[in-house]
Enzyme design. Structure first.
Site, PDB file in Angstrom:
ATOM      1  N   ASP A  12      27.073 -14.837  17.765  1.00  0.00           N
ATOM      2  CA  ASP A  12      28.293 -14.093  18.074  1.00  0.00           C
ATOM      3  C   ASP A  12      28.889 -13.578  16.765  1.00  0.00           C
ATOM      4  O   ASP A  12      29.208 -14.361  15.870  1.00  0.00           O
ATOM      5  CB  ASP A  12      29.286 -15.014  18.793  1.00  0.00           C
ATOM      6  CG  ASP A  12      30.458 -14.264  19.400  1.00  0.00           C
ATOM      7  OD1 ASP A  12      30.388 -13.021  19.479  1.00  0.00           O
ATOM      8  OD2 ASP A  12      31.438 -14.920  19.793  1.00  0.00           O
ATOM      9  N   ASP A 127      28.169  -7.179  20.440  1.00  0.00           N
ATOM     10  CA  ASP A 127      28.409  -8.127  19.347  1.00  0.00           C
ATOM     11  C   ASP A 127      27.844  -9.519  19.580  1.00  0.00           C
ATOM     12  O   ASP A 127      28.165 -10.443  18.826  1.00  0.00           O
ATOM     13  CB  ASP A 127      29.912  -8.235  19.072  1.00  0.00           C
ATOM     14  CG  ASP A 127      30.691  -8.762  20.278  1.00  0.00           C
ATOM     15  OD1 ASP A 127      30.120  -8.821  21.387  1.00  0.00           O
ATOM     16  OD2 ASP A 127      31.875  -9.108  20.115  1.00  0.00           O
ATOM     17  N   GLU A 128      27.011  -9.710  20.592  1.00  0.00           N
ATOM     18  CA  GLU A 128      26.442 -11.040  20.808  1.00  0.00           C
ATOM     19  C   GLU A 128      25.057 -10.956  21.422  1.00  0.00           C
ATOM     20  O   GLU A 128      24.735 -10.038  22.183  1.00  0.00           O
ATOM     21  CB  GLU A 128      27.359 -11.905  21.688  1.00  0.00           C
ATOM     22  CG  GLU A 128      27.551 -11.382  23.099  1.00  0.00           C
ATOM     23  CD  GLU A 128      28.339 -12.343  23.971  1.00  0.00           C
ATOM     24  OE1 GLU A 128      28.069 -13.566  23.898  1.00  0.00           O
ATOM     25  OE2 GLU A 128      29.195 -11.879  24.737  1.00  0.00           O
TER      26      GLU A 128
END
Length: 390
Positions: A12, A127-128
């Site tokens: 993350d 974003d992860e």
């Protein structure tokens, strides 16, 4: 030949949007910064080379916080919060506009860097990602550190990684030591590291479920693990009740989904408090707009379009309602997704408070693929054509 022990990592990026913007505006490091404004909040370059930034106290109108730096989060600001509410909590915080082209660029950079080390990846958004490290050589900690170093070198940004036997625990682990964390969880760490945590740390337990569990005397994951299965079914339904108990015991058999072409893309948010369709109309409208923008960004990043738009609602009593609509032409535009979502919502009696709102796009195809002409089937609505005629 025996299978290697399962090692799943969740990576993350730390306050991703805000961190990308801080690369451009390093003078804002250490200050509370909120991302979620429009072009009107663009910083102004002054004659002496410095910049003038807008503050939350200057903001007026609708809008939802996309993300915030950890300094702003410490003041109570959180994602999906109305910007006006955030302004009351942190009036001096800096407000910056979202810049999706920049975020997509850095997303591609960090994912390319990770793929060079751990190619088995499930993309969970801009974003992860989840990674399967099971077949890779080396111990988990130095392997995860290599991945973190590669991300930093490629982007100048930090990330947090959790490694565990499954996705559920890896997701919890990646959040334990943020920012710039590296957390390894083994099966025997469940009692010591997971059970003392609040139940909200389990991805899938939102504010309302957490509140209802609290009324039952269940505050911590360990208490949930020891709860009576019949009692959970009675209060949360058969499916969700069984899942709560399994999750508290760290049970999760979900595989990584590494297919290059997803069948659907969705975004949803659970509200901090139950929202009323009439009294909280502006907040709900702003949340819907934000979800559709993020969904359009996901589609464009994946280079695909979809023809079926759907909405998901979870009411205060945990009842779930879904509606969908198939368009005559595939789209990846936020405006098209928003129009179709609103059309779906008109088909739902909105009389009770809501605790979750989600939007989904399915019937996906590559953005460059040609689609044969097609007439809408019965029950479908050609929103795109209707809008052209307006």
């Amino acid at each position: 030949m025996s299978m290697p022990p399962r090692r799943i990592a969740h990576l993350d990026m730390d306050a991703f949007y805000a961190s990308v913007d801080l690369l451009r505006y390093p003078e804002l490091r250490g200050r509370p910064v909120v991302i979620g404004g429009s072009g009107a909040q663009q910083p102004v370059l002054l004659a002496d080379g410095s910049r003038r930034f807008g503050c939350l106290s200057d903001y007026a109108g609708r809008g939802v916080v996309t993300t915030a730096t950890y300094e702003a989060r410490a003041l109570g600001v959180s994602s999906a919060m109305g910007i006006m509410k955030a302004a009351r909590l942190a009036p001096e915080a800096i407000l910056l506009p979202v810049d999706f082209p920049a975020y997509r660029h850095y997303s591609r950079l960090f994912k390319t860097a990770v793929a060079g080390i751990a190619p088995d990846c499930e993309d969970r958004g801009i974003d992860e990602i989840y990674l399967d490290l099971s077949r890779l050589a080396g111990d988990s900690r130095p392997l995860a550190q290599r991945i973190k170093d590669a991300v930093l070198q490629a982007t100048g940004l930090s990330c947090s990684i959790g490694v565990a036997p499954n996705k559920l625990l890896a997701k919890i682990a990646s959040d334990l030591d943020k920012p710039d964390g590296l957390t390894i969880l083994a099966g025997d760490d469940l009692r010591q590291r997971i059970w003392p945590l609040p139940v909200r740390k389990i991805n899938g337990i939102g504010p309302k479920a957490s509140e209802r569990l609290s009324l039952l005397g269940i505050e911590r994951i360990g208490q949930l693990a020891e709860a009576d299965a019949g009692m959970l079914r009675q209060h949360f339904g058969r499916g969700y009740g069984a899942w709560l108990l399994a999750a508290a015991h760290g049970i999760d058999d979900r595989p990584l989904i590494t297919a290059a072409e997803p069948k659907s893309v969705s975004r949803e948010t659970t509200f901090e408090r139950d929202l009323h369709p009439r009294d909280d109309r502006e907040t709900l409208s702003a949340v819907l707009v934000g979800l559709c923008r993020k969904l359009a960004d996901d589609l464009q990043r994946k280079r695909c379009r979809g023809r079926t738009i759907g909405v998901k609602l979870r009411f205060a009593d945990f009842r779930i309602v879904t509606r969908d609509l198939t368009l005559a032409a595939a789209t990846d535009a936020a405006a098209d997704i928003l129009r179709a979502s609103r059309e779906c919502l008109r088909r739902v009696p909105l009389e009770q408070r809501l605790r979750l709102l989600g939007v989904r796009v399915s019937a996906l195809a590559a953005a460059g693929a040609a689609h044969p002409p097609r007439l809408p089937q019965q029950g479908e609505l050609d929103l795109l054509e209707r809008d052209r005629q307006r």
